[in-house]
Design an enzyme around this catalytic site. Structure first.
Site, PDB file in Angstrom:
ATOM      1  CB  ILE A 168     -38.841  22.371 -63.317  1.00 52.43           C
ATOM      2  CG1 ILE A 168     -38.777  21.513 -61.686  1.00 52.43           C
ATOM      3  CG2 ILE A 168     -37.828  21.040 -63.780  1.00 52.43           C
ATOM      4  CD1 ILE A 168     -39.426  20.648 -60.918  1.00 52.43           C
ATOM      5  CB  CYS A 169     -36.364  25.945 -66.863  1.00 60.18           C
ATOM      6  SG  CYS A 169     -36.532  26.812 -68.720  1.00 60.18           S
ATOM      7  CG  MET A 170     -37.257  20.354 -66.932  1.00 61.03           C
ATOM      8  SD  MET A 170     -37.642  18.815 -65.941  1.00 61.03           S
ATOM      9  CE  MET A 170     -39.063  17.939 -67.390  1.00 61.03           C
TER      10      MET A 170
END
EC number: 2.3.2.23
Length: 283
Positions: free
Chosen positions: A209-211
């Site tokens: 997840i790109c956060m």
């Protein structure tokens, strides 16, 4: 006249030789007694000084230092004994030295404290999640491990294409795995999607997840798991996430190893270029 002087001299010599030696001993004893008395006074004065809190603290500190030194000496002797009985050469001695360094007990209290903080925090968060009345997320422990959660995300924006996909495919929830490091909540958890296989929505290879808030740079110890999941649900919709329906690809499961490698790579990229997406004109 000379004879008279000689007689007087002999008398004086006789008086000096026959003088009572006890008188000298008494004077010497008196001198020693005085010294003893002085010594006793010094000891008494020293005792009075040592009875003050400051000196007591120094003595206690010195006792602690002595014990630490004795412990180190005992550790060295043990290492030397192991080296001698092991029969190893120079490499063996280096191994013993490394073992001695790794067995220093100082970090143990720190690790124990971190474990207590992590445990209390996660227990509290579990209770808070179970109190949620909106059934937004539910949590199951992986093999009863408090530090490894499977989180079911039951809701996303009902006006989104992703929610429509979930209804059409009878997908009741999006399943994520969340693991918590030893120094949580001061470091972020590692979070990845398990099922279903998603496209876009800032979900990358392996379910990574790109956060930014999942990175050390963007993380805050004030963030709760619930808050992170709400942010993730919003980012799915913002990134136009969809359930993958491509033949063959949709059945391929995400893997943790791939997710970890992908997340490590994306963090490195964002640390270099920042977390703000460049304009489309810049490619």
């Amino acid at each position: 006249m000379a004879t008279l002087l000689r007689k007087i001299g002999l008398i004086r010599l006789h008086d000096r030789d026959t003088e009572d030696p006890k008188h000298h001993q008494g004077s010497l004893k008196g001198s020693k007694g005085s010294q003893k008395s002085n010594k006793h006074c010094q000891t008494a004065n020293e005792s009075n000084i040592l009875s003050t809190p400051e000196i007591k603290a120094r003595k206690l500190d010195q006792n602690v230092k002595d014990k630490e030194k004795a412990s180190k000496d005992a550790s060295k002797e043990k290492q030397q004994h192991q080296h001698q009985t092991g029969g190893g050469g120079g490499g063996g001695g280096g191994g013993n030295k490394s073992t001695g360094a790794s067995s220093i007990p100082a970090p143990a209290p720190h690790r124990q404290h971190c474990t207590q903080v992590r445990t209390r925090r996660l227990m509290k968060e579990l209770q808070e999640i179970r109190r949620l009345g909106d059934h937004f997320i539910t949590v199951e422990l992986v093999e009863d491990n408090l530090y490894d959660w499977n989180v079911k995300l039951h809701q996303v924006d009902k006006d989104s294409a992703l929610w429509q996909d979930m209804k059409e495919t009878s997908t009741e929830f999006i399943l994520l795995n969340v693991t918590f490091p030893d120094n949580f909540p001061f470091s972020p958890p590692f979070m990845r999607v398990l099922t279903p296989r998603l496209e876009n929505g800032y979900v990358l290879d392996g379910g990574a997840i790109c956060m930014e808030l999942l990175t050390p740079r963007g993380w805050s110890s004030a963030y709760t798991v619930e808050a992170v999941m709400r942010q993730f649900a919003a980012s799915l919709v913002k990134g136009q996430g969809r359930i993958c329906r491509k033949a063959g690809k949709s059945k391929k499961a995400f893997s943790r190893k791939e997710a970890e490698a992908t997340f490590k790579s994306l963090v490195k990229t964002h640390e270099k270029y920042g977390w703000v997406s460049p304009p489309v004109s810049d490619g």
